[in-house]
Motif scaffolding. Structure first.
Motif, PDB file in Angstrom:
ATOM      1  N   ILE A 396       0.851  -1.207   0.000  1.00 44.85           N
ATOM      2  CA  ILE A 396       0.000   0.000   0.000  1.00 44.85           C
ATOM      3  C   ILE A 396       0.879   1.246   0.000  1.00 44.85           C
ATOM      4  N   GLN A 397       1.924   1.187   0.843  1.00 42.60           N
ATOM      5  CA  GLN A 397       2.803   2.361   0.933  1.00 42.60           C
ATOM      6  C   GLN A 397       3.526   2.636  -0.381  1.00 42.60           C
ATOM      7  N   GLN A 398       3.884   1.535  -1.054  1.00 43.35           N
ATOM      8  CA  GLN A 398       4.561   1.728  -2.345  1.00 43.35           C
ATOM      9  C   GLN A 398       3.631   2.405  -3.345  1.00 43.35           C
ATOM     10  N   MET A 399       2.368   2.033  -3.273  1.00 41.27           N
ATOM     11  CA  MET A 399       1.421   2.598  -4.219  1.00 41.27           C
ATOM     12  C   MET A 399       0.967   3.998  -3.837  1.00 41.27           C
ATOM     13  N   TYR A 400       0.813   4.182  -2.542  1.00 40.42           N
ATOM     14  CA  TYR A 400       0.343   5.492  -2.058  1.00 40.42           C
ATOM     15  C   TYR A 400       1.314   6.018  -0.997  1.00 40.42           C
ATOM     16  N   PRO A 401       2.505   6.461  -1.420  1.00 38.64           N
ATOM     17  CA  PRO A 401       3.528   6.848  -0.440  1.00 38.64           C
ATOM     18  C   PRO A 401       2.997   7.914   0.528  1.00 38.64           C
ATOM     19  N   GLY A 402       3.222   7.651   1.801  1.00 38.46           N
ATOM     20  CA  GLY A 402       2.874   8.643   2.828  1.00 38.46           C
ATOM     21  C   GLY A 402       1.396   8.778   3.115  1.00 38.46           C
ATOM     22  N   GLU A 405      -4.101   7.539   5.558  1.00 38.32           N
ATOM     23  CA  GLU A 405      -5.543   7.259   5.433  1.00 38.32           C
ATOM     24  C   GLU A 405      -5.760   5.873   4.823  1.00 38.32           C
ATOM     25  N   LYS A 406      -4.985   5.597   3.770  1.00 42.67           N
ATOM     26  CA  LYS A 406      -5.123   4.304   3.077  1.00 42.67           C
ATOM     27  C   LYS A 406      -4.786   3.161   4.024  1.00 42.67           C
ATOM     28  N   ILE A 407      -3.703   3.332   4.783  1.00 36.83           N
ATOM     29  CA  ILE A 407      -3.303   2.294   5.737  1.00 36.83           C
ATOM     30  C   ILE A 407      -4.436   2.049   6.730  1.00 36.83           C
ATOM     31  N   LYS A 408      -4.954   3.138   7.224  1.00 37.56           N
ATOM     32  CA  LYS A 408      -6.007   3.046   8.232  1.00 37.56           C
ATOM     33  C   LYS A 408      -7.233   2.320   7.668  1.00 37.56           C
ATOM     34  N   LYS A 409      -7.554   2.632   6.438  1.00 33.04           N
ATOM     35  CA  LYS A 409      -8.771   2.050   5.869  1.00 33.04           C
ATOM     36  C   LYS A 409      -8.588   0.625   5.333  1.00 33.04           C
ATOM     37  N   LYS A 445     -18.015   2.180  -3.405  1.00 28.47           N
ATOM     38  CA  LYS A 445     -18.193   2.695  -2.059  1.00 28.47           C
ATOM     39  C   LYS A 445     -17.522   1.804  -1.010  1.00 28.47           C
ATOM     40  N   GLU A 446     -18.153   0.665  -0.716  1.00 33.70           N
ATOM     41  CA  GLU A 446     -17.684  -0.140   0.422  1.00 33.70           C
ATOM     42  C   GLU A 446     -16.221  -0.562   0.291  1.00 33.70           C
ATOM     43  N   LEU A 447     -15.849  -1.019  -0.887  1.00 32.64           N
ATOM     44  CA  LEU A 447     -14.488  -1.554  -1.073  1.00 32.64           C
ATOM     45  C   LEU A 447     -13.705  -0.705  -2.082  1.00 32.64           C
ATOM     46  N   LYS A 448     -14.055   0.558  -2.137  1.00 34.12           N
ATOM     47  CA  LYS A 448     -13.489   1.458  -3.159  1.00 34.12           C
ATOM     48  C   LYS A 448     -11.956   1.430  -3.162  1.00 34.12           C
ATOM     49  N   ASP A 449     -11.373   1.527  -1.975  1.00 37.77           N
ATOM     50  CA  ASP A 449      -9.901   1.575  -1.915  1.00 37.77           C
ATOM     51  C   ASP A 449      -9.278   0.302  -2.472  1.00 37.77           C
ATOM     52  N   PHE A 450      -9.911  -0.812  -2.163  1.00 41.88           N
ATOM     53  CA  PHE A 450      -9.384  -2.093  -2.655  1.00 41.88           C
ATOM     54  C   PHE A 450      -9.559  -2.198  -4.174  1.00 41.88           C
ATOM     55  N   TYR A 451     -10.714  -1.724  -4.624  1.00 41.88           N
ATOM     56  CA  TYR A 451     -10.982  -1.769  -6.069  1.00 41.88           C
ATOM     57  C   TYR A 451      -9.972  -0.907  -6.812  1.00 41.88           C
TER      58      TYR A 451
END
Ligand code: GLS
Length: 820
Positions: A396-402, A405-409, A445-451
């Motif tokens: 996740i960090q590689q894809m969205y450095p820093g 929010e992404k980590i948390k979700k 919506k529900e799994l947006k980040d994963f999608y």
């Protein structure tokens, strides 16, 4: 059709000899239950031949196997279904008549194996039927609960739960397979030992408790193709039965604990649908059947294949919701700890072998286990989940450095909890929703980040149902009529049923269709008379809502509308109401108080309405006790109107909606779940759609702005109905009884959030749609046409279609043909 395998005389002899050897009786002395057992053993004998043949063929062809891993299989009765799929129903019926027995009555002796709650478990059962019928090698893997879904009794209008001892007389179709037993370990701690010869750390679980998992196999008979697959349900036994040497060694306590563990694990199905309760025993159940199933599957694979790297090309583990998600970690454990693969290799195999189906977006259904519990119960599995999480976070960090929010979700472990859906998505190559709208909501919506991170995994598989149980078996009159018009092909290819469309305008066909409906209504009316003591008019509109009781499914909206109709009748006796029978059937989870209060309300309204002579029997309300697969078949066949009125966006798919449609009922519903696709197939003219759209609901949820008091203050009909909840109209002895329901709709006290199911917002458009239903029914020819079109447009909703899509797009199984 004449079955190849059945010889009537041999069958009769077999029944007689079973009665003799099982009970030391002649058939005229045997009880109905004993006859059921004897007949079932005779049928099982025939099935066993095909079972053996199928296994031989599978052995020879070595097809890829799907393991459908599910906490629930809501099978319903097996005898009638097995006979139909063997194409021996008619002959066996005759053979039994010659012996002086009625097959229908014998079928009624079978307990409903109810190892599931509702739609999710019944879907698993339909899938097994389709897999066998289409000729794919599949195992269902589950738990042999000693007590399935509770039996519901209604006492004084309230639901009472009675244990369902479905095994008490023995279940004739199961086969105990102790030779395939597996050990499953819980608790203790993990010792890390460095092995200098390999340079690897070994992880040794110590001081654990363990149980022996014993498989029981149930045959899954394909339709007219000699294929028999297996539903394998696991029972548990103590590893060391109470032993003196344990006592001597001072292990007395441990021996007793292990004995208790074994006894408790499979005792009972949690009666929760769409709801996570976080109970420790539930996690034990999950790991118990998963560990046993995955061990057995890997062992079976290794018998035939030298290289474990080939696993993904021969096996898929399909996770039926998040309940079996420990599969991901258990497979990693086996590959890393036992097969000695590197982490990277093992992860590559695992993520090409597991696939996950999401069945709900209800927040309260999300499984989030506290770390403390999870790591205490499954110490090695927890370590593995931690490592999966650590690596996933790096990705996740590689894809969205820093991006914290992404980590948390998205983290698998966060906030002291293990999030099973996140583990399932990370560990699977496919993530699917169960209807088009549901999948879109997951993606957006529900799994947006994963999608966004892994769009290639996401896909839709709209649910389906088996026409063999829900038309061929449940509605023989209509099944014969369909066959008379278009031949038998629909039984294994439901798309053929569209050929009925040319009869929609044909007056004779319409009359026949409506007459069959009438016969089925008579059958249900008789059932209601026998079981409820209520007389209903088979000429009235049968308006039916049968499904689990849940606020989001809005049985409350339905009964509030009944109250509104009743008020109208009383106020305007001069108006011409078309007679209506509102039929409900629903179990509520044992601890779900509000749902149980809704059942009480339905029964209280029924008491008043059914006994009010002034309305001349034009309105009846019936609550059918103990709704389950066996009475469902009778209910669907008899319905004119199918109530599918969930708050839009909440019902992932629904499958009852499809069973009604197949049987020629017209849907009154919201644009939710698979209703959207049903209306698309049959046309909006042949359904009654109302209410907020899912976008509107989601908009309210995100931006607020819903005020139920507005409706209460501005609409006298709504206000009147709501006041009746608290003025004793339906509970004269205790006017406060339904206060909680009143509050839940207006949120005057219980919370500051207005009713999250938007009941009052949809009330008036629902009432309007109901007026349209009544008007439409008065036009009998128009109605008949729509009803025929519903049946004729139901082709898409066969589970055969669904399974073929899973096969083509996720599982890639090979078809097997069993030759004579
Ligand atoms: C369910 C959904 O609530 C239903 O809409 C769906 O049809 C079913 C099968 O996919 O799964 N999810 C759940 O937890 N129970 C269900 O019945």
């Amino acid at each position: 059709m004449i079955s190849k395998q059945f010889d009537k005389e041999t069958f009769k002899e077999s029944v007689k000899s079973n009665v003799r050897s099982l009970y030391r009786k002649t058939i005229d002395e045997a009880t109905p239950q004993q006859i059921f057992q004897a007949v079932s053993y005779a049928v099982k004998d025939v099935i066993i031949d095909n079972w053996l043949k199928s296994q031989k063929q599978f052995d020879k062809e070595d097809p890829k196997i799907v393991y459908y891993l599910s906490m629930e299989f809501l099978m319903g009765r097996a005898l009638g279904n097995n006979l139909l799929n063997l194409t021996a129903y008619g002959e066996v019926k005759e053979a039994l008549e010659e012996l002086g027995f009625d097959l229908n009555a014998i079928e009624d002796e079978e307990p409903d194996p109810a190892l599931g709650n509702g739609g999710l478990g019944r879907l698993a059962a339909c899938f097994l039927d389709s897999l066998a019928t289409l000729g794919y090698c599949a195992y269902g893997c589950g738990i042999r609960y000693h007590y399935g879904m509770f039996k519901q009794e209604i006492k004084d209008g309230y639901q009472i739960e009675v244990p369902d001892a479905w095994l008490k007389d023995g279940y004739p179709f199961e086969l105990r397979r102790p030779e395939y037993a597996k050990e499953v370990k819980f608790g203790g701690h993990v010792r890390v030992v460095y092995d200098p010869s390999t340079g690897r750390n070994e992880f040794v679980q110590e001081d654990y408790q363990s149980v022996r998992a014993i498989p029981y196999d149930l045959p899954i008979v394909g339709y007219n193709n000699q294929i028999v697959n297996t539903l394998r349900i696991w029972d548990s036994e103590a590893i060391n039965d109470f032993q003196l040497d344990s006592f001597d060694k001072g292990d007395y306590r441990k021996a007793v604990e292990q004995e208790n563990l074994a006894r408790n694990i499979v005792e009972v199905l949690y009666p929760n649908d769409n709801h996570y309760a976080g109970k420790e025993l539930r996690l034990k159940q999950q790991y118990f059947f998963i560990s046993a199933s995955i061990q057995a599957a890997v062992e079976k694979f290794k018998k035939k294949h030298g290289d474990i790297h080939e696993l993904p090309s021969k096996v898929t583990f399909q996770l039926n919701d998040t309940h079996p998600t420990v599969t991901v970690a258990e497979l990693m454990r086996i590959l890393v700890d036992e097969e000695k693969l590197s982490w990277e290799d093992a992860w590559d195999i695992t993520t090409r072998t597991c696939a996950y189906t999401n069945h709900t977006i209800m927040a309260e259904a999300l499984e989030k286990w506290p770390i403390e519990l999870f790591s205490r119960l499954l110490p090695r599995i927890y370590q593995i989940v931690e490592e999966i999480n650590r690596r996933f976070l790096i990705q996740i960090q590689q894809m969205y450095p820093g991006n914290q929010e992404k980590i948390k979700k998205m983290a698998i472990i966060y906030d002291g909890q293990v999030k099973m859906a996140h583990l399932a998505i990370a560990g699977s190559y496919s993530v699917n929703g169960v209807a088009r709208l549901h999948t879109e909501i997951l993606k957006n919506k529900e799994l947006k980040d994963f999608y966004e991170m892994m769009p290639q995994k996401f896909n839709n598989k709209t649910n389906g149902i088996t026409q063999r149980r829900f038309l061929l078996h449940g509605n023989p009159l209509l099944a014969d009529w369909v066959t008379k018009h278009i031949g038998r092909d629909w039984i294994t290819d439901l798309s053929q049923i569209s050929k009925l469309k040319i009869y929609a305008d044909d007056e004779k066909a319409q009359q026949e269709f409506m007459n069959i409906k009438y016969q089925n209504k008579l059958r249900l009316a008789k059932y209601i008379q026998e079981h409820n003591g209520i007389e209903v008019d088979p000429r009235s509109i049968f308006d039916v809502q049968v499904k689990r009781l849940h606020e989001y499914k809005r049985q409350l909206l339905n009964i509030l509308h009944v109250m509104y109709l009743y008020n109208k009748m009383k106020e305007h006796p001069e108006l011409d109401f078309y007679p209506r029978t509102f039929i409900f059937g629903a179990k509520a989870s044992a601890g779900y108080h509000r749902a149980k209060l809704i059942i009480k309300l339905i029964n209280s309204v029924a008491d008043v309405v059914n006994n009010d002579a002034s309305i001349k029997g034009k309105l009846k309300v019936v609550f059918i006790e103990n709704y389950r697969v066996s009475n469902a078949e009778i209910i669907f066949a008899a319905a004119d109107v199918s109530e599918q009125i969930s708050t839009a966006s909440k019902e992932a798919s629904g499958t009852g909606n499809m069973k009604f449609m197949l049987n020629g009922a017209l849907t009154i519903g919201t644009m939710d779940g698979a209703n959207v696709e049903i209306v698309e197939e049959v046309g909006a003219d042949n359904a009654f759609i109302f209410g907020l759209s899912s976008d509107e609901v989601i908009n309210f949820e995100q931006n607020g702005g819903y005020d139920p008091n507005f409706y209460f203050n501005t609409d006298p009909d709504i206000r009147n109905v709501l006041m009746q909840l608290i003025n004793g109209t339906f509970s004269p002895k205790d006017p406060e009884r339904f206060r909680d329901l009143y509050n839940s709709l207006l949120n005057t006290k219980s919370s500051d959030k207005p009713d999250t199911y938007f009941t009052l917002a949809d009330f008036k458009s629902y009432a309007k749609a109901q007026e349209q239903v009544e008007a439409a029914y008065r036009d009998q020819r128009g109605w008949a046409k729509s009803a025929i079109l519903n049946t004729a447009s139901s082709g898409k909703f066969s589970s055969d279609r669904t399974i073929q899509e899973y096969v083509d797009e996720i599982w890639h199984l090979d078809k097997v043909v069993v030759e004579d």
